[in-house]
Design a protein around this motif. Structure first.
Motif, PDB file in Angstrom:
ATOM      1  N   ASP A   1       1.740  -9.182   2.213  1.00  0.00           N
ATOM      2  CA  ASP A   1       1.375  -8.465   3.449  1.00  0.00           C
ATOM      3  C   ASP A   1       1.666  -6.967   3.326  1.00  0.00           C
ATOM      4  O   ASP A   1       0.887  -6.143   3.803  1.00  0.00           O
ATOM      5  CB  ASP A   1       2.115  -9.061   4.654  1.00  0.00           C
TER       6      ASP A   1
ATOM      7  N   MET B   1       1.386  -5.244   0.760  1.00  0.00           N
ATOM      8  CA  MET B   1       0.326  -4.652  -0.067  1.00  0.00           C
ATOM      9  C   MET B   1      -0.988  -4.502   0.704  1.00  0.00           C
ATOM     10  O   MET B   1      -1.941  -3.929   0.191  1.00  0.00           O
ATOM     11  CB  MET B   1       0.092  -5.510  -1.321  1.00  0.00           C
ATOM     12  N   SER B   2      -1.032  -5.029   1.931  1.00  0.00           N
ATOM     13  CA  SER B   2      -2.282  -4.995   2.698  1.00  0.00           C
ATOM     14  C   SER B   2      -2.318  -3.853   3.700  1.00  0.00           C
ATOM     15  O   SER B   2      -3.312  -3.671   4.395  1.00  0.00           O
ATOM     16  CB  SER B   2      -2.475  -6.331   3.434  1.00  0.00           C
ATOM     17  N   SER B   3      -1.242  -3.086   3.782  1.00  0.00           N
ATOM     18  CA  SER B   3      -1.181  -2.022   4.783  1.00  0.00           C
ATOM     19  C   SER B   3      -0.886  -0.683   4.104  1.00  0.00           C
ATOM     20  O   SER B   3      -0.022  -0.610   3.222  1.00  0.00           O
ATOM     21  CB  SER B   3      -0.075  -2.367   5.797  1.00  0.00           C
TER      22      SER B   3
ATOM     23  N   PHE C   1       2.039  -0.235   1.336  1.00  0.00           N
ATOM     24  CA  PHE C   1       1.423  -0.482   0.030  1.00  0.00           C
ATOM     25  C   PHE C   1       2.249   0.139  -1.088  1.00  0.00           C
ATOM     26  O   PHE C   1       2.819   1.208  -0.928  1.00  0.00           O
ATOM     27  CB  PHE C   1       0.001   0.118   0.037  1.00  0.00           C
TER      28      PHE C   1
ATOM     29  N   PRO D   1      -4.614   0.253   0.538  1.00  0.00           N
ATOM     30  CA  PRO D   1      -4.052  -1.087   0.350  1.00  0.00           C
ATOM     31  C   PRO D   1      -5.042  -2.007  -0.371  1.00  0.00           C
ATOM     32  O   PRO D   1      -6.228  -1.701  -0.474  1.00  0.00           O
ATOM     33  CB  PRO D   1      -3.784  -1.571   1.768  1.00  0.00           C
ATOM     34  N   LEU D   2      -4.530  -3.113  -0.883  1.00  0.00           N
ATOM     35  CA  LEU D   2      -5.398  -4.076  -1.564  1.00  0.00           C
ATOM     36  C   LEU D   2      -6.458  -4.605  -0.600  1.00  0.00           C
ATOM     37  O   LEU D   2      -6.229  -4.712   0.604  1.00  0.00           O
ATOM     38  CB  LEU D   2      -4.562  -5.249  -2.099  1.00  0.00           C
TER      39      LEU D   2
ATOM     40  N   ILE E   1      -5.939  -9.944  -0.819  1.00  0.00           N
ATOM     41  CA  ILE E   1      -4.750 -10.359  -0.056  1.00  0.00           C
ATOM     42  C   ILE E   1      -4.843 -11.849   0.305  1.00  0.00           C
ATOM     43  O   ILE E   1      -3.879 -12.609   0.110  1.00  0.00           O
ATOM     44  CB  ILE E   1      -4.624  -9.489   1.225  1.00  0.00           C
TER      45      ILE E   1
ATOM     46  N   HIS F   1      -2.259 -14.844  -0.880  1.00  0.00           N
ATOM     47  CA  HIS F   1      -1.509 -15.745   0.015  1.00  0.00           C
ATOM     48  C   HIS F   1      -1.751 -17.207  -0.377  1.00  0.00           C
ATOM     49  O   HIS F   1      -0.821 -18.013  -0.423  1.00  0.00           O
ATOM     50  CB  HIS F   1      -1.936 -15.519   1.468  1.00  0.00           C
TER      51      HIS F   1
END
Lengths: 404, 404
Positions: free
Chosen positions: A61, A63-65, A69, B47-48, B53, B57
């Motif tokens: 998570d 890495m998703s923002s 990141f 971000p990725l 993402i 997960h």
């Protein structure tokens, strides 16, 4: 015309696990109804601990923002992980390791191969026999081992230190002086280990003869006995002569998740040059860090929950080890290992060769293990079983062997 | 006494980014109210992608269950990822690459450093000047580059191929015959590239003189022009003379996630020996695979969603590149790159040195870039800006530079 590294051509084929695979496939094709139990390869089977899984989800998570990141990691690895290592793996054992003496990597296999880069080709290595093949093969690749002698199963310029029942599966100090000594305790493949006084002798010896010890402690989490050292730095003077390799593969089930680290104390010097500075240079130039997600997962191993859960995993495997060890002993086999390591090392019965015993076990018990001779000439007449299977399979495999 | 690899002592300090860091820290300490904008280091900031993402997960969850848990990965990498690569990166370009010609790794930095292992020390390398420092430094570490000549900023046994305005930022065929030729297109640091006909000349040359090309295509996703090759294997004969390195760092923001791959066609032979077999041996002996979670994430880049999302990221960065390029041009700077690469290469004004221009930009515009001289002597008088910042920061940085 460009030239290849001819040392690669000297390497004998890596036949061990491919030959095992071939034999098992042939057997399965001929006997599709038989249920094979594999206690051969040293790969874990339990899933990652819940604390590790939770931390990885959080890291994904992050890495998703854009706010959380992570791009390139710090050269030596994230400080949060190096701090957890310094405290939990060393401070608790009375050993002070500074954060810049710890180098996070993608695992002990890479490190044990790559560490050779910082040494001159003109160094003589000493290895246990039998031994984890990577130490020798990687030195052979860089031209440090002389010629391969197929009739002996040995390289001409390597000091082999036999570890057999006669030596209590521990190496003796070599007669010829080595420059680089590879030690792995608890040992793969024999499952044996040595106590602190015995390891201290190696440290004293290395300091005396000017050798460096590459100490592979990948299995330290399996130590159950009191006087067995968890790190070589428990020994006096070790910081001036030893590099330690560590892995998350076996203590936390990271074989497919990839994380390890190397410790190089700044006291370790060749003349004025610290090996720490050489490895730092290699690490920064030829490696770009373990993934952030994996480093975060590694730190979760050191949390209270993580420690509890991974200790349960180790207890599960070590219960398997006891099942194998006790079962084989009661069936009349001579066994060692399995007390401080997930490997059980058994003497083949009736002077069978390692491969004959492999075939016998496969044919008559449908159990797959690893022939000791695959790890070196002194492994001949021995056989390795691993505790990494499921409890149910382990029990069934031993029942089958007992019935033979 | 053991001996260290003395080649390491010949390396000049890696001062570039540490000197930049030091200068920026000093400036910030003296001017805490100034807002610095960093367009220096080539690290991504977005971000990725959501598809990546999501897949990560799922992969983390797979690692939490005994049924789907993954231990050691296959030696070459998971087939699902190699298949996606073969289809999307090569088949779509009319190039057939077999799955066992693709080796999944933890990134192009490791691969570009480690690839030297399979070659003899006695090979002469040719590099572009300026150049990504890892090619030269790793060859220096293994003793292939002769002596460092500080007054020239060069090694005595390396063929340097100047890439300046005079050569249109492309290397010319060297007069002296090289054994190993490093090429990187689109180029880091200049952002330049060459078209297919020009690259074909290099392939023909390598075949003629018996050289091998190490082709770094880490930035191929940034190519916008039609006649620029995405892989060297678009050129006839390249399979018999070229190794290609690829990365997920810049095409999918994996700088902190770590994934790459190397392609070695089986046609590439030195005498009877395929380089593929040598690299397979190295890969299997000194590396244990990229993490399953990361390989799964890599495969998500090739899904329809993943492609769409990563292309949007690249478009975002390339819009920044256009802002920088157009803005600097309108301010009277001589600029190149930024069309097929996320790097803009500019000529410093009024014959300032690269470092003088660095100081000027830091002091007067509070913008951080990278001095071209840090990449090699022919980089002197040039300066690199990267498109990896945020759009807002990029616009502001260029506004500040225009106002100077």
């Amino acid at each position: 015309m460009y030239k290849i590294n001819e040392n690669y051509l000297k390497l004998p084929g890596s036949y061990l696990f491919s030959t095992i695979g071939k034999k098992v496939n042939e057997f399965t094709a001929a006997n599709p109804e038989k249920k094979i139990i594999r206690l051969g390869i040293g790969d874990v089977t339990l899933p990652l601990a819940p604390a590790v899984i939770d931390r990885m989800h959080k890291a994904v998570d992050e890495m998703s923002s854009p706010e959380t990141f992570k791009g390139y990691a710090p050269d030596l690895g994230y400080e949060f992980l190096r701090e957890a290592i310094a405290v939990n793996d060393f401070k608790t054992r009375g050993v002070d390791i500074a954060l810049d003496e710890i180098f996070i990597s993608d695992g002990a296999k890479s490190d044990s191969g790559n560490i050779g880069d910082i040494f001159d080709i003109d160094n003589k290595i000493a290895v246990c026999d039998p031994v984890y093949p990577v130490y020798v093969d990687t030195n052979a690749m860089s031209g440090r081992t002389g010629e391969y002698l197929p009739e002996l199963g040995k390289w001409s310029n390597v000091i082999y230190m036999p570890c057999t029942a006669e030596t209590n599966f521990a190496p003796e100090l070599p007669k010829e002086r080595p420059d680089i000594i590879y030690l792995c305790f608890p040992n793969n493949p024999t499952g044996s280990t040595i106590n602190k006084d015995e390891l201290q002798k190696w440290v004293d010896y290395a300091l005396k003869v000017g050798a460096v010890i590459i100490y592979d402690a990948a299995y330290e989490a399996y130590i159950s006995e009191e006087d067995v050292p968890h790190t070589i730095y428990e020994c006096e003077g070790a910081k001036a002569c030893a590099i330690e390799l560590r892995s998350f593969s076996k203590n936390a089930g990271f074989t497919g998740t990839r994380l390890g680290f190397t410790v190089i104390p700044k006291e370790l010097k060749c003349g004025d040059v610290t090996l720490n500075s050489l490895w730092a240079r290699r690490h920064g130039t030829k490696f770009n860090g373990a993934p952030y997600i994996i480093q975060a997962a590694g730190a979760a191993v050191y949390t209270e929950e993580g420690k509890k859960q991974t200790q349960e995993q180790i207890a599960y495997y070590m219960n398997n080890a006891k099942v194998i060890r006790d079962g084989l002993a009661s069936a009349g086999y001579t066994v060692s290992g399995g007390v401080n390591a997930p490997y059980i090392w058994l003497k083949t019965p009736e002077k069978m060769t390692s491969w004959d015993f492999f075939d016998y076990l496969l044919q008559d018990a449908n159990v797959v293990g690893t022939p000791g001779s695959g790890f070196g000439p002194s492994g001949e007449g021995y056989f390795r079983l691993t505790a990494f299977g499921s409890y149910e399979n382990t029990v069934e495999a031993i029942e089958r062997i007992k019935k033979l």
